[in-house]
Design a protein around this motif. Structure first.
Motif, PDB file in Angstrom:
ATOM      1  N   LEU A 193     -26.324  35.865  47.804  1.00 29.63           N
ATOM      2  CA  LEU A 193     -27.459  34.945  47.657  1.00 29.63           C
ATOM      3  C   LEU A 193     -28.696  35.476  48.367  1.00 29.63           C
ATOM      4  O   LEU A 193     -29.818  35.369  47.856  1.00 29.63           O
ATOM      5  CB  LEU A 193     -27.082  33.563  48.212  1.00 29.63           C
ATOM      6  N   LEU A 194     -28.505  36.068  49.539  1.00 23.65           N
ATOM      7  CA  LEU A 194     -29.640  36.581  50.299  1.00 23.65           C
ATOM      8  C   LEU A 194     -30.216  37.856  49.697  1.00 23.65           C
ATOM      9  O   LEU A 194     -31.294  38.302  50.111  1.00 23.65           O
ATOM     10  CB  LEU A 194     -29.222  36.825  51.756  1.00 23.65           C
ATOM     11  N   ALA A 195     -29.522  38.430  48.716  1.00 21.85           N
ATOM     12  CA  ALA A 195     -30.046  39.609  48.015  1.00 21.85           C
ATOM     13  C   ALA A 195     -30.993  39.229  46.884  1.00 21.85           C
ATOM     14  O   ALA A 195     -31.635  40.104  46.292  1.00 21.85           O
ATOM     15  CB  ALA A 195     -28.888  40.443  47.475  1.00 21.85           C
ATOM     16  N   LEU A 196     -31.116  37.934  46.585  1.00 18.60           N
ATOM     17  CA  LEU A 196     -32.089  37.487  45.595  1.00 18.60           C
ATOM     18  C   LEU A 196     -33.504  37.700  46.129  1.00 18.60           C
ATOM     19  O   LEU A 196     -33.704  37.892  47.338  1.00 18.60           O
ATOM     20  CB  LEU A 196     -31.866  36.004  45.271  1.00 18.60           C
ATOM     21  N   ASP A 197     -34.492  37.662  45.244  1.00 17.49           N
ATOM     22  CA  ASP A 197     -35.877  37.829  45.686  1.00 17.49           C
ATOM     23  C   ASP A 197     -36.197  36.847  46.803  1.00 17.49           C
ATOM     24  O   ASP A 197     -35.774  35.677  46.766  1.00 17.49           O
ATOM     25  CB  ASP A 197     -36.830  37.587  44.517  1.00 17.49           C
ATOM     26  N   GLU A 198     -36.947  37.301  47.776  1.00 19.49           N
ATOM     27  CA  GLU A 198     -37.176  36.501  48.976  1.00 19.49           C
ATOM     28  C   GLU A 198     -37.922  35.206  48.698  1.00 19.49           C
ATOM     29  O   GLU A 198     -37.784  34.238  49.454  1.00 19.49           O
ATOM     30  CB  GLU A 198     -37.917  37.330  50.033  1.00 19.49           C
ATOM     31  N   ASP A 199     -38.708  35.160  47.644  1.00 22.53           N
ATOM     32  CA  ASP A 199     -39.451  33.935  47.357  1.00 22.53           C
ATOM     33  C   ASP A 199     -38.641  32.953  46.501  1.00 22.53           C
ATOM     34  O   ASP A 199     -39.153  31.894  46.112  1.00 22.53           O
ATOM     35  CB  ASP A 199     -40.787  34.241  46.692  1.00 22.53           C
ATOM     36  N   THR A 200     -37.382  33.269  46.193  1.00 18.80           N
ATOM     37  CA  THR A 200     -36.546  32.369  45.408  1.00 18.80           C
ATOM     38  C   THR A 200     -36.294  31.078  46.181  1.00 18.80           C
ATOM     39  O   THR A 200     -35.867  31.110  47.333  1.00 18.80           O
ATOM     40  CB  THR A 200     -35.195  33.024  45.066  1.00 18.80           C
ATOM     41  N   VAL A 201     -36.585  29.950  45.542  1.00 13.38           N
ATOM     42  CA  VAL A 201     -36.341  28.646  46.167  1.00 13.38           C
ATOM     43  C   VAL A 201     -34.864  28.300  46.023  1.00 13.38           C
ATOM     44  O   VAL A 201     -34.284  28.417  44.943  1.00 13.38           O
ATOM     45  CB  VAL A 201     -37.210  27.548  45.524  1.00 13.38           C
ATOM     46  N   MET A 202     -34.272  27.878  47.126  1.00 14.79           N
ATOM     47  CA  MET A 202     -32.875  27.458  47.151  1.00 14.79           C
ATOM     48  C   MET A 202     -32.813  25.938  47.227  1.00 14.79           C
ATOM     49  O   MET A 202     -33.401  25.335  48.144  1.00 14.79           O
ATOM     50  CB  MET A 202     -32.150  28.057  48.351  1.00 14.79           C
ATOM     51  N   TYR A 203     -32.095  25.333  46.285  1.00 14.11           N
ATOM     52  CA  TYR A 203     -31.895  23.886  46.298  1.00 14.11           C
ATOM     53  C   TYR A 203     -30.545  23.586  46.936  1.00 14.11           C
ATOM     54  O   TYR A 203     -29.510  24.077  46.493  1.00 14.11           O
ATOM     55  CB  TYR A 203     -31.987  23.310  44.887  1.00 14.11           C
TER      56      TYR A 203
END
Length: 289
Positions: A193-203
């Motif tokens: 999950l932390l390898a996703l783009d840094e600006d990805t919003v997590m719900y």
């Protein structure tokens, strides 16, 4: 893409409504059925709020998505489906959880452990179409063997629904001491999950805010990497596993784990009424440690 979040205050659970407004379609993630453990009464007030919201906007409910079989609240999926329709989605590894808890609750042979109670089973990389939104399943076990995150993307943005795998940075990460859980596995799921783009919003599925902070349904990959108290950048696997196992050993079982799990592994169906018309839940004595 729109996301609207509803907080169930009793269990501090977020239900999210993912919307493609142009195509007037939506998905509901992790709906909650109210349950009073003292009286055994259920209530649909909170999920009815979500239903009314969807109706007000004249959206078609396409999917009801469960990120995992929750141990802290009963699912409102069946009431939602009976009222608005939609297909019930669960990760395919729910079969492992069903088999574990079928033994714990000593369910008879009528209880199915093939996940056929659900309409759609997802595995790693599977996609669902919601109008112009593509929803991609990511298998993130550790909290339970069946946890799934769902990445929703359209031409405008990408968000991810993380279930119980991660909480807000000041809260940390999911426990791993339920049957089938594993701290090392969770660590590797979180790294994905932390390898996703840094600006990805997590719900988030839950928020348990520290003193002075209000409930918030979202965080970001960047915020997690910078400040998650359990798993921020610089914390390695061994450190995380040691912390998680020590912490889990101090935690009490969730208040609603016994009713929640036996209902949720059956897709949110309450037990069938007995010959007196009353439904009964089972309580295993000295079976959960």
């Amino acid at each position: 893409m729109e996301v609207h979040s509803f907080l169930h205050s009793d269990t501090e659970t977020y239900t999210h409504v993912l919307v493609d407004a142009k195509n007037k379609q939506c998905a509901v993630i992790d709906p909650v059925l109210d349950f009073d453990a003292k009286s055994g009464h259920t209530n649909t007030a909170d999920v009815d709020t979500v239903i009314e919201f969807v109706r007000e906007h004249d959206w078609e409910l396409v999917y009801i998505i469960e990120t995992h079989a929750h141990a802290d609240h009963l699912s409102g999926a069946i009431h939602l489906k009976e009222t608005l329709g939609g297909q019930l989605v669960m990760g395919c590894h729910i079969t492992e959880v069903q088999k574990i808890f079928k033994q714990i609750f000593n369910f008879d042979t009528s209880f199915r452990t093939d996940a056929s109670q659900f309409d759609i089973l997802t595995d790693e990389g599977d996609t669902l179409a919601l109008g112009d939104i593509t929803i991609t399943a990511m298998h993130v076990p550790g909290h339970t063997p069946a946890d799934m995150a769902y990445i929703a993307a359209d031409d405008e943005k990408t968000v991810v629904f993380v279930g119980d795998t991660l909480f807000a940075p000041d809260v940390g990460t999911a426990r791993c001491d339920f049957p089938g859980g594993d701290a090392k596995t969770l660590y590797h799921s979180i790294q994905r999950l932390l390898a996703l783009d840094e600006d990805t919003v997590m719900y988030l599925c839950h928020d348990y805010p520290s003193k002075g902070r209000k409930h918030c349904p979202t965080t970001s990959v960047a915020a997690q990497k910078l400040g998650n108290i359990h798993v921020k950048d610089g914390i390695n696997e061994a450190e995380f596993v040691q912390m998680r196992e020590r912490r889990d050993a101090t935690l009490a079982m969730p208040r609603l784990i016994i009713p929640s799990v036996q209902v949720n592994i059956d897709a949110g169906h309450l037990p069938q009424p007995e010959d007196n018309g009353v439904r009964y839940l089972k309580v295993p004595i000295n079976a959960l440690t």
